[in-house]
Scaffold this active site. Structure first.
Site: not given
Length: 403
Positions: A79, A290, A325
């Protein structure tokens, strides 16, 4: 997620001179603490011949003394949205390659490129570009994070572009990926969610539950339908409650589900990470980054799809409302934090950073552990767990820094 013009950072140089080696000769890394699937071996050695790990060292092998260092399998990130100032969602081929290389410099030898929410035409076009890089062996596949997620738990995704997981549209994305789609994150409680999980399972694509507002019961239904991964557990989902346990309890308790965790000190309190890790076990945990553009690059302003992001002190937040974010994490930092802050054993950290994600990708026959016949993907760390070398498929991405 292209870098905002004028964004400044501190990326490592894109080029790195490999350690000198004899032409074509096998290489032996000798004297190391080697982490194997069967346990840790002191004063061990790893032999590389061409692109593979081999069992025996031939007489003509070049020996590199790495005493006092750890040799680990290369890290696997399932990811990841970008790095080095480059975005996997919106960058050019050259941008994507730059992002991949940035993470390789930090020990990630296998990477799945993740997209963020966009309109369907854009995402199908993006799937075509990324699938070509997968076919070339630069990435292990594609992860679609959005647009099939809950507006209640959208995180840093554009609400205007979200949509229900219509199986026909899910099928359109995986078809556009030409067999290279590895994972789709869904809010499975939305209309079409369960049918989409079944569709993904039938096509060998991981159905991941995330950015969801599901109840405990709805999450159990999705797992029974074939969902097998929890996208960044705890983040972008209802929190654990004693009367309404929500998705977290369902995802943690079921041995069929692997748990993504972002160990950057921002996304998770150490106690939450400990709770998840020790309930699920290393064999069910995949540490992920991420990461967005700023990983390995630096503070500044960036774009996450159509949303502007401010990165300050290494933490990425939407400019509009401060929502986290993505991250600026790299997996070498995640490994060091797991061992030195979270108190995990080196062996458990290796499992969560290499073996478990390799298994999820169906690539355990090639990567995820140091065994004869597998790709020569490895990471060299010093006694303080700082990165000192990276090899990918037998070639040094970061040559051994032993002094």
């Amino acid at each position: 997620m292209a870098a905002h013009p004028g964004a400044r950072g501190t990326a490592r140089p894109a080029t790195n001179h490999p350690h000198p080696a004899t032409s074509g000769a096998p290489t032996v890394l000798a004297g190391a603490t080697v982490v194997l699937p069967t346990g840790t071996v002191e004063n061990g050695q790893v032999t590389i011949d061409g692109t593979r790990i081999t069992g025996m060292a031939p007489e003509n092998a070049q020996v590199i003394d790495v005493t006092g260092h750890y040799v680990l399998p290369g890290f696997v990130d399932i990811h990841n949205h970008g790095g080095g100032g480059a975005s996997f969602t919106s960058g050019s081929v050259e941008d994507v390659l730059k992002g991949i290389h940035t993470h390789r410099l930090h020990g990630t030898t296998t990477l799945v490129a993740s997209t963020v929410t966009g309109d369907m035409d854009f995402l199908t076009e993006r799937a075509g570009l990324l699938s070509e890089l997968a076919e070339q062996g630069e990435i292990a596949g594609i992860h679609f994070e959005g647009p099939f997620i809950s507006p209640c738990r959208k995180g840093a995704h554009s609400e205007e572009l979200l949509r229900d997981p219509d199986p026909a549209e899910v099928r359109k994305l995986i078809d556009a990926a030409r067999g290279r789609a590895k994972m789709v994150t869904l809010a499975t409680e939305l209309p079409g969610g369960i049918d989409s999980v079944r569709l993904l399972a039938e096509h060998g694509v991981i159905a991941a539950i995330g950015h969801t507002d599901a109840t405990y019961e709805q999450t159990v239904e999705a797992i029974d339908a074939g969902a097998t991964v929890a996208t960044h557990l705890f983040n972008a989902m209802p929190q654990l409650g004693h009367r309404s346990p929500g998705p977290i309890a369902a995802l943690l308790e079921d041995d069929r589900v692997a748990i993504e965790l972002i160990d950057d000190g921002t996304h998770l309190h150490p106690a939450a990470l400990q709770l998840a890790f020790h309930r699920a076990g290393a064999g069910r945990v995949a540490f992920i980054t991420d990461a967005m553009d700023a990983a390995g690059f630096g503070d500044g302003r960036y774009w996450l799809g159509p949303l502007e992001v401010e990165v300050a002190d290494g933490v990425a937040r939407l400019l509009t409302d401060g929502t986290i974010a993505g991250s600026t994490l790299t997996l070498d930092r995640a490994f060091k934090r797991a061992v030195t802050v979270d108190g995990l054993s080196v062996e458990d950290a290796v499992t969560a950073l290499s073996a478990t994600p390799a298994r999820l990708l169906g690539m355990s026959d090639r990567i995820g552990s140091l065994e004869p016949g597998k790709d020569a993907d490895l990471v060299l760390l010093d006694a303080d767990y700082d990165l000192k070398g990276v090899m990918r498929r037998g070639e040094w991405v970061v040559g051994p820094q032993l002094h």
